[in-house]
Scaffold this motif. Structure first.
Motif, PDB file in Angstrom:
ATOM      1  N   GLY A   1       0.820  -1.200   0.000  1.00 53.17           N
ATOM      2  CA  GLY A   1       0.000   0.000   0.000  1.00 53.17           C
ATOM      3  C   GLY A   1       0.849   1.242   0.000  1.00 53.17           C
ATOM      4  O   GLY A   1       2.047   1.205   0.280  1.00 53.17           O
ATOM      5  N   GLY A   2       0.227   2.331  -0.326  1.00 52.31           N
ATOM      6  CA  GLY A   2       0.921   3.602  -0.306  1.00 52.31           C
ATOM      7  C   GLY A   2      -0.017   4.726  -0.695  1.00 52.31           C
ATOM      8  O   GLY A   2      -1.157   4.492  -1.118  1.00 52.31           O
ATOM      9  N   SER A   3       0.485   5.939  -0.552  1.00 56.40           N
ATOM     10  CA  SER A   3      -0.305   7.106  -0.934  1.00 56.40           C
ATOM     11  C   SER A   3       0.472   7.930  -1.947  1.00 56.40           C
ATOM     12  O   SER A   3       1.703   7.882  -1.995  1.00 56.40           O
ATOM     13  N   SER A   4      -0.258   8.662  -2.748  1.00 57.52           N
ATOM     14  CA  SER A   4       0.295   9.484  -3.808  1.00 57.52           C
ATOM     15  C   SER A   4       1.101   8.596  -4.765  1.00 57.52           C
ATOM     16  O   SER A   4       0.565   7.641  -5.309  1.00 57.52           O
TER      17      SER A   4
ATOM     18  N   GLY B   1       0.799   5.101  -3.745  1.00 58.55           N
ATOM     19  CA  GLY B   1      -0.444   4.468  -4.164  1.00 58.55           C
ATOM     20  C   GLY B   1      -0.358   3.967  -5.595  1.00 58.55           C
ATOM     21  O   GLY B   1      -0.873   2.898  -5.921  1.00 58.55           O
ATOM     22  N   LEU B   2       0.309   4.731  -6.431  1.00 66.76           N
ATOM     23  CA  LEU B   2       0.489   4.327  -7.822  1.00 66.76           C
ATOM     24  C   LEU B   2       1.331   3.053  -7.907  1.00 66.76           C
ATOM     25  O   LEU B   2       0.954   2.092  -8.582  1.00 66.76           O
ATOM     26  N   ILE B   3       2.460   3.022  -7.198  1.00 65.85           N
ATOM     27  CA  ILE B   3       3.315   1.834  -7.265  1.00 65.85           C
ATOM     28  C   ILE B   3       2.639   0.649  -6.595  1.00 65.85           C
ATOM     29  O   ILE B   3       2.807  -0.490  -7.023  1.00 65.85           O
ATOM     30  N   ALA B   4       1.823   0.884  -5.586  1.00 62.34           N
ATOM     31  CA  ALA B   4       1.086  -0.217  -4.958  1.00 62.34           C
ATOM     32  C   ALA B   4       0.132  -0.858  -5.968  1.00 62.34           C
ATOM     33  O   ALA B   4       0.043  -2.088  -6.055  1.00 62.34           O
ATOM     34  N   LEU B   5      -0.573  -0.034  -6.743  1.00 61.28           N
ATOM     35  CA  LEU B   5      -1.461  -0.578  -7.766  1.00 61.28           C
ATOM     36  C   LEU B   5      -0.652  -1.337  -8.810  1.00 61.28           C
ATOM     37  O   LEU B   5      -1.029  -2.430  -9.224  1.00 61.28           O
ATOM     38  N   TYR B   6       0.467  -0.779  -9.221  1.00 60.72           N
ATOM     39  CA  TYR B   6       1.337  -1.466 -10.189  1.00 60.72           C
ATOM     40  C   TYR B   6       1.780  -2.824  -9.634  1.00 60.72           C
ATOM     41  O   TYR B   6       1.703  -3.839 -10.328  1.00 60.72           O
ATOM     42  N   LEU B   7       2.232  -2.852  -8.382  1.00 62.89           N
ATOM     43  CA  LEU B   7       2.682  -4.114  -7.777  1.00 62.89           C
ATOM     44  C   LEU B   7       1.546  -5.130  -7.716  1.00 62.89           C
ATOM     45  O   LEU B   7       1.748  -6.319  -7.968  1.00 62.89           O
ATOM     46  N   GLY B   8       0.359  -4.665  -7.382  1.00 61.61           N
ATOM     47  CA  GLY B   8      -0.783  -5.558  -7.302  1.00 61.61           C
ATOM     48  C   GLY B   8      -1.220  -6.100  -8.641  1.00 61.61           C
ATOM     49  O   GLY B   8      -1.684  -7.236  -8.742  1.00 61.61           O
ATOM     50  N   ARG B   9      -1.056  -5.304  -9.673  1.00 61.48           N
ATOM     51  CA  ARG B   9      -1.496  -5.724 -11.006  1.00 61.48           C
ATOM     52  C   ARG B   9      -0.402  -6.471 -11.771  1.00 61.48           C
ATOM     53  O   ARG B   9      -0.706  -7.274 -12.637  1.00 61.48           O
ATOM     54  N   ALA B  10       0.865  -6.213 -11.468  1.00 66.01           N
ATOM     55  CA  ALA B  10       1.964  -6.783 -12.253  1.00 66.01           C
ATOM     56  C   ALA B  10       2.600  -8.010 -11.611  1.00 66.01           C
ATOM     57  O   ALA B  10       3.508  -8.582 -12.202  1.00 66.01           O
ATOM     58  N   THR B  11       2.153  -8.396 -10.411  1.00 59.03           N
ATOM     59  CA  THR B  11       2.711  -9.577  -9.754  1.00 59.03           C
ATOM     60  C   THR B  11       1.583 -10.404  -9.145  1.00 59.03           C
ATOM     61  O   THR B  11       0.447  -9.940  -9.050  1.00 59.03           O
ATOM     62  N   THR B  12       1.918 -11.584  -8.705  1.00 52.27           N
ATOM     63  CA  THR B  12       0.959 -12.420  -7.985  1.00 52.27           C
ATOM     64  C   THR B  12       1.311 -12.495  -6.507  1.00 52.27           C
ATOM     65  O   THR B  12       0.790 -13.337  -5.792  1.00 52.27           O
ATOM     66  N   ASN B  13       2.179 -11.620  -6.036  1.00 51.86           N
ATOM     67  CA  ASN B  13       2.688 -11.689  -4.672  1.00 51.86           C
ATOM     68  C   ASN B  13       1.821 -11.010  -3.624  1.00 51.86           C
ATOM     69  O   ASN B  13       1.929 -11.328  -2.449  1.00 51.86           O
ATOM     70  N   PHE B  14       1.005 -10.065  -4.033  1.00 59.28           N
ATOM     71  CA  PHE B  14       0.244  -9.271  -3.079  1.00 59.28           C
ATOM     72  C   PHE B  14      -1.248  -9.560  -3.221  1.00 59.28           C
ATOM     73  O   PHE B  14      -1.842  -9.297  -4.261  1.00 59.28           O
ATOM     74  N   GLY B  15      -1.838 -10.066  -2.163  1.00 64.71           N
ATOM     75  CA  GLY B  15      -3.250 -10.391  -2.184  1.00 64.71           C
ATOM     76  C   GLY B  15      -4.143  -9.249  -1.777  1.00 64.71           C
ATOM     77  O   GLY B  15      -5.349  -9.277  -1.997  1.00 64.71           O
ATOM     78  N   ARG B  16      -3.553  -8.236  -1.174  1.00 62.51           N
ATOM     79  CA  ARG B  16      -4.324  -7.063  -0.759  1.00 62.51           C
ATOM     80  C   ARG B  16      -3.530  -5.812  -1.155  1.00 62.51           C
ATOM     81  O   ARG B  16      -2.328  -5.744  -0.947  1.00 62.51           O
ATOM     82  N   ILE B  17      -4.266  -4.838  -1.684  1.00 66.27           N
ATOM     83  CA  ILE B  17      -3.635  -3.632  -2.206  1.00 66.27           C
ATOM     84  C   ILE B  17      -4.363  -2.422  -1.637  1.00 66.27           C
ATOM     85  O   ILE B  17      -5.578  -2.305  -1.795  1.00 66.27           O
TER      86      ILE B  17
ATOM     87  N   ASP C   1      -8.801 -15.683  -4.964  1.00 63.87           N
ATOM     88  CA  ASP C   1     -10.015 -15.287  -4.257  1.00 63.87           C
ATOM     89  C   ASP C   1      -9.738 -14.254  -3.187  1.00 63.87           C
ATOM     90  O   ASP C   1     -10.610 -13.492  -2.808  1.00 63.87           O
ATOM     91  N   CYS C   2      -8.495 -14.226  -2.674  1.00 56.66           N
ATOM     92  CA  CYS C   2      -8.180 -13.361  -1.541  1.00 56.66           C
ATOM     93  C   CYS C   2      -7.925 -11.919  -1.957  1.00 56.66           C
ATOM     94  O   CYS C   2      -7.822 -11.051  -1.100  1.00 56.66           O
ATOM     95  N   GLU C   3      -7.800 -11.657  -3.234  1.00 57.41           N
ATOM     96  CA  GLU C   3      -7.398 -10.318  -3.645  1.00 57.41           C
ATOM     97  C   GLU C   3      -8.475  -9.283  -3.352  1.00 57.41           C
ATOM     98  O   GLU C   3      -9.634  -9.476  -3.668  1.00 57.41           O
ATOM     99  N   ARG C   4      -8.037  -8.186  -2.767  1.00 56.08           N
ATOM    100  CA  ARG C   4      -8.932  -7.058  -2.523  1.00 56.08           C
ATOM    101  C   ARG C   4      -8.152  -5.767  -2.770  1.00 56.08           C
ATOM    102  O   ARG C   4      -7.015  -5.635  -2.355  1.00 56.08           O
ATOM    103  N   TYR C   5      -8.800  -4.855  -3.449  1.00 57.22           N
ATOM    104  CA  TYR C   5      -8.235  -3.526  -3.639  1.00 57.22           C
ATOM    105  C   TYR C   5      -9.027  -2.554  -2.783  1.00 57.22           C
ATOM    106  O   TYR C   5     -10.243  -2.592  -2.760  1.00 57.22           O
ATOM    107  N   HIS C   6      -8.313  -1.689  -2.096  1.00 57.67           N
ATOM    108  CA  HIS C   6      -8.961  -0.629  -1.336  1.00 57.67           C
ATOM    109  C   HIS C   6      -8.418   0.679  -1.896  1.00 57.67           C
ATOM    110  O   HIS C   6      -7.236   0.977  -1.760  1.00 57.67           O
ATOM    111  N   MET C   7      -9.249   1.433  -2.588  1.00 59.67           N
ATOM    112  CA  MET C   7      -8.824   2.707  -3.178  1.00 59.67           C
ATOM    113  C   MET C   7      -9.649   3.832  -2.591  1.00 59.67           C
ATOM    114  O   MET C   7     -10.861   3.717  -2.472  1.00 59.67           O
TER     115      MET C   7
END
Length: 144
Positions: free
Chosen positions: A64-67, A70-86, A116-122
Motif C-alpha cells: 500500500g501507499g499514498s500518492s 499508491g500508484l506503485i502499490a497498484l502497479y505491484l498488485g497488477r503486475a505480480t501475484t505476490n500481493f493479495g491485498r492492495i 479469491d483473496c485479492e482485494r483492492y482498497h482505493m
C-alpha cells in the motif's frame, strides 16, 4: 486484530522514477517501477522471510501507499501475484497515463481471476483533486 509486520521502505532522491510504472515517464524521467518491484521481491521480502516469522502467501501479504506510493502499490498488485491485498490511497494516477490505460483496458494480469483473496482498497481523502476521484471511480471497478 491479528498480529502483523509492517515494513516501511525508505525512499530515495529517485523516488519519482522508482514509483512510476515502466510504461510511463514524467517530466522526461522514465519509470523504473519494475526495478523497484524486483528490489522488493528479490531483496526486501527474502530478508523479511528469513528474519521474521512471516506468512508468505498472497492472502497474508499487502502492499500500500499514498500518492506515488499508491500508484506503485497498484502497479505491484497488477503486475505480480505476490500481493493479495492492495491499499491505494490518494494515488498519483495522472503521472502514469499509459499504465492507467492498460489497467482500464485489462491488459495487465488480473489477479482477481486467479486469487479469491485479492482485494483492492482505493480512496482519496479530499475532493480537491477531482481528477483523482475520476481515475479512482473509473479504475476501482476494473481492479476488483
Amino acid at each position: 486484530m491479528r498480529e502483523c509486520i509492517v515494513v516501511g521502505v525508505d525512499n530515495t532522491a529517485n523516488r519519482l522514477a522508482e514509483y512510476l510504472p515502466p510504461t510511463d515517464s514524467y517530466q522526461g524521467t522514465p519509470g523504473v517501477g519494475d526495478k523497484y518491484r524486483d528490489y522488493l521481491l528479490n531483496n526486501v521480502r527474502p530478508y523479511l522471510n528469513a528474519t521474521y516469522r512471516t506468512l508468505t502467501d498472497p492472502a497474508n501479504t499487502l502492499t500500500g501507499g499514498s500518492s506515488m506510493g499508491g500508484l506503485i502499490a497498484l502497479y505491484l498488485g497488477r503486475a505480480t501475484t505476490n500481493f493479495g491485498r492492495i491499499a491505494v490511497m490518494s494515488p498519483a494516477f495522472w503521472v502514469a497515463p499509459n499504465f492507467m490505460a492498460q489497467v482500464r483496458a485489462g491488459l495487465l494480469p488480473a489477479l482477481a481471476q486467479s486469487l479469491d483473496c485479492e482485494r483492492y482498497h482505493m480512496f482519496t481523502g479530499h475532493p480537491y483533486l477531482s481528477r483523482i476521484a475520476s481515475h479512482v471511480s473509473r479504475t476501482s471497478d476494473l481492479s476488483r
